[in-house]
Design an enzyme around this catalytic site. Structure first.
Site, PDB file in Angstrom:
ATOM      1  N   HIS A  14      -6.375 -31.883  23.149  1.00  0.00           N
ATOM      2  CA  HIS A  14      -6.809 -30.949  24.211  1.00  0.00           C
ATOM      3  C   HIS A  14      -8.108 -31.493  24.800  1.00  0.00           C
ATOM      4  CE1 HIS A  14      -7.311 -26.606  25.737  1.00  0.00           C
ATOM      5  NE2 HIS A  14      -8.269 -27.329  26.298  1.00  0.00           N
ATOM      6  N   HIS A  16     -10.476 -32.195  28.577  1.00  0.00           N
ATOM      7  CA  HIS A  16     -10.735 -32.075  30.020  1.00  0.00           C
ATOM      8  C   HIS A  16     -11.441 -33.337  30.492  1.00  0.00           C
ATOM      9  CE1 HIS A  16      -9.774 -27.748  30.208  1.00  0.00           C
ATOM     10  NE2 HIS A  16     -10.214 -27.750  28.951  1.00  0.00           N
ATOM     11  N   LYS A 100       0.855 -26.313  30.378  1.00  0.00           N
ATOM     12  CA  LYS A 100      -0.278 -25.481  29.982  1.00  0.00           C
ATOM     13  C   LYS A 100      -0.188 -24.125  30.650  1.00  0.00           C
ATOM     14  CE  LYS A 100      -4.277 -24.338  28.251  1.00  0.00           C
ATOM     15  NZ  LYS A 100      -5.601 -24.937  28.324  1.00  0.00           N
ATOM     16  N   HIS A 137      -3.491 -21.023  26.494  1.00  0.00           N
ATOM     17  CA  HIS A 137      -4.850 -20.481  26.395  1.00  0.00           C
ATOM     18  C   HIS A 137      -4.679 -19.021  25.985  1.00  0.00           C
ATOM     19  CE1 HIS A 137      -9.200 -20.195  27.495  1.00  0.00           C
ATOM     20  NE2 HIS A 137      -8.867 -18.929  27.383  1.00  0.00           N
ATOM     21  N   HIS A 175      -7.168 -24.151  20.978  1.00  0.00           N
ATOM     22  CA  HIS A 175      -8.537 -23.791  20.571  1.00  0.00           C
ATOM     23  C   HIS A 175      -8.640 -22.404  19.943  1.00  0.00           C
ATOM     24  CE1 HIS A 175      -8.264 -22.030  24.549  1.00  0.00           C
ATOM     25  NE2 HIS A 175      -8.518 -23.148  25.177  1.00  0.00           N
ATOM     26  N   ASP A 248     -11.150 -29.819  23.208  1.00  0.00           N
ATOM     27  CA  ASP A 248     -11.527 -29.011  24.374  1.00  0.00           C
ATOM     28  C   ASP A 248     -12.866 -29.492  24.933  1.00  0.00           C
ATOM     29  OD1 ASP A 248     -11.181 -27.155  26.362  1.00  0.00           O
ATOM     30  OD2 ASP A 248     -11.849 -25.440  25.170  1.00  0.00           O
TER      31      ASP A 248
HETATM   32  O1  DOR Z   1     -14.848 -23.538  27.537  1.00  0.00           O
HETATM   33  C1  DOR Z   1     -13.880 -23.838  28.226  1.00  0.00           C
HETATM   34  N1  DOR Z   1     -13.977 -24.746  29.226  1.00  0.00           N
HETATM   35  N2  DOR Z   1     -12.722 -23.244  27.990  1.00  0.00           N
HETATM   36  C2  DOR Z   1     -11.655 -23.418  28.771  1.00  0.00           C
HETATM   37  O2  DOR Z   1     -10.640 -22.823  28.516  1.00  0.00           O
HETATM   38  C3  DOR Z   1     -11.742 -24.254  29.994  1.00  0.00           C
HETATM   39  C4  DOR Z   1     -12.806 -25.247  29.863  1.00  0.00           C
HETATM   40  C5  DOR Z   1     -13.149 -25.908  31.188  1.00  0.00           C
HETATM   41  O3  DOR Z   1     -12.243 -26.343  31.884  1.00  0.00           O
HETATM   42  O4  DOR Z   1     -14.337 -26.019  31.478  1.00  0.00           O
HETATM   43 ZN    ZN Z   2      -9.637 -26.406  27.511  1.00  0.00          ZN
END
Ligand code: DOR
Ligand code: ZN
Length: 346
Positions: A14, A16, A100, A137, A175, A248
Site C-alpha cells: 500500500h 502513495h 481500491k 479503505h 491499514h 501507506d
Molecule cells: O493518511 C492517509 N493519507 N490516509 C489515506 O487514506 C490517504 C492518504 C493520502 O493519500 O494522503
Molecule cells: Zn493510503
C-alpha cells in the site's frame, strides 16, 4: 558482535507515489528497499480506467532512478460508474493487481469514491469471479460516527455485508488500526487479509495530541488508543499470513501538513525497514519480520516471492534525512521517536 538479518526483498502492499515532482522525489525512497508496491490510485483526477493505470505506470517507470529494480503493481480507483469489462481487461492484461474502494469523503482525494455500495455490486461480483482483490479503505463517513470508531463501525455496516453478499471476493482491509480490525482479519479465512502500516505500529493517539498537535503524525485512519496499537503489534509480529506490510507512505508537502487544516498522511518510505526491524526486535520477533514484509503479501496476491534479498545490520543509530525535497517544497520523514539501530546494507 555484528548482528545482521537477511530477508527476501520486501514489498510494500500500500503506497502513495503521487505524480510530477512529488513522484520523482519519493519513488527512489521506495525503490531503494522494496521490489514491488501496490500503487494507490487517488491522484487528482483519480486513476479510474485501465488506460489511465497504464499511463500512470509509465510515468512511475520513467521517474525511477537509473538501474532501479522496482515494479509498480497498479490499482484502479473504484467509482459508481466503473465498467466491469474495463476492470476485467486491465486484469487480464496483467496491468492491474487490485481495485481500491474509497468510501466517498473518507480521506484524501476520495470524493469520487463510493456512496451507494449496491451500485458497485456488479463489479465486485466480477472481481470475485476472476480473483481480483479489492483493497478497502475501511472507515464509514457517517458524520454521526466518532472518528475513532469509524473503522469498527465500517466492519459491521459495510465490510461484513459486502463479504457475505459476494462470496469468494478477495478483500484486503487496508491499514487496519484497531483490535476489531485485527480480529476480523484473523477470522476471515483465506479470502481476507489486512495490511498494517509502519506508523500505526509506533504511534497511538497520545503521540498525535499530547503536548501539542503533531501534524506529521496525523493520518487516516487516525491513530487509536494504546490497546489498539498493541493489538497491531501482536498481529504484525505473529507471522500469521493474514497480516502484511502496507506502509501507506503518503507524502504531502510540509506547507499542507503544517497549517490550519492539515492533510492526512505519514511519509515513511525512507526509514520504514529500519523502523520495522527495531519494532520487531523490541517485541522479540526478528525471526518473523520476513513473513510480514516479504512472504505473506505475495502469498495473498498469488505472486512469487522476490528473488533478491535485503540485509540489515545492527549498529550505532542510523542517520536518515529529516526531510526530503520535492521540487521547491519539502516532505517530512516520519520520526518514530526512538533511535534506529538497523541499517539497510547498500
Ligand atoms: O493518511 C492517509 N493519507 N490516509 C489515506 O487514506 C490517504 C492518504 C493520502 O493519500 O494522503
Ligand atoms: Zn493510503
Amino acid at each position: 558482535m555484528t548482528q545482521s538479518l537477511t530477508l527476501r526483498r520486501p514489498d510494500d502492499w500500500h503506497l502513495h507515489l503521487r505524480d510530477g515532482d512529488m513522484l520523482r522525489a519519493v519513488v527512489p525512497e521506495s525503490a531503494r528497499h522494496f521490489a514491488r508496491a501496490i500503487i494507490m490510485p487517488n491522484l487528482v483526477p483519480p486513476v479510474v480506467t485501465g488506460a489511465q493505470a497504464a499511463a500512470y505506470r509509465d510515468r512511475i517507470l520513467a521517474a525511477l532512478p537509473d538501474g532501479a529494480d522496482f515494479e509498480p503493481l497498479m490499482t484502479l480507483y473504484l467509482t459508481e460508474e466503473t465498467d466491469p469489462a474495463d476492470v476485467a481487461a486491465a486484469h487480464a492484461a496483467g496491468l492491474v493487481k487490485a481495485v481500491k474502494l474509497y468510501p466517498a469523503g473518507a480521506t484524501t482525494n476520495s470524493a469520487s469514491g463510493v456512496s451507494d455500495f449496491d451500485k458497485v455490486r456488479p463489479v465486485l461480483e466480477h472481481m470475485a469471479e476472476i480473483g481480483l482483490p479489492l483493497c478497502m479503505h475501511g472507515e464509514v463517513t457517517d458524520p454521526s460516527v466518532d472518528i475513532f470508531d469509524r473503522e469498527a463501525v465500517f466492519i459491521d455496516r459495510v465490510l461484513d455485508p459486502i463479504r457475505r453478499a459476494t462470496p469468494g471476493l478477495r478483500v484486503v482491509m487496508e491499514h487496519i488500526t484497531t483490535s476489531q480490525g485485527v480480529d476480523y482479519a484473523r477470522e476471515g479465512g483465506d479470502t481476507l487479509a489486512a495490511t498494517i502500516t509502519t506508523h500505526h505500529l509506533v504511534i497511538n493517539r497520545n503521540h498525535l495530541l499530547v503536548g501539542g498537535i503533531r501534524p506529521h503524525y496525523y493520518c487516516l485512519p487516525v491513530a487509536k488508543r494504546e490497546e489498539h496499537r498493541l493489538a497491531l503489534r501482536a498481529a504484525a509480529t505473529s507471522g500469521d499470513p493474514s497480516y502484511f506490510l502496507g506502509t501507506d507512505s503518503a507524502p504531502h508537502v510540509d506547507a499542507l501538513k503544517e497549517t490550519g487544516c492539515g492533510c492526512a498522511g505519514c511519509f515513511t518510505a525512507t526509514n520504514t525497514m529500519s523502523i520495522l526491524a527495531e519494532v520487531f526486535e523490541q517485541d522479540g520477533a526478528l525471526d518473523r519480520l520476513e513473513a510480514f514484509t516479504s512472504l505473506n503479501g505475495p502469498a495473498f496476491y498469488g505472486l512469487p516471492v522476490n528473488a533478491g534479498s535485503l540485509t540489515l545490520t545492527r549498529g550505532a543509530p542510523v542517520a536518515y534525512p529529516p526531510k526530503i525535497h520535492a521540487g521547491a517544497d519539502t516532505v517530512t520523514v516520519f520520526d518514530p521517536g526512538f533511535p534506529l539501530h538497523w541499517r539497510v546494507d547498500p
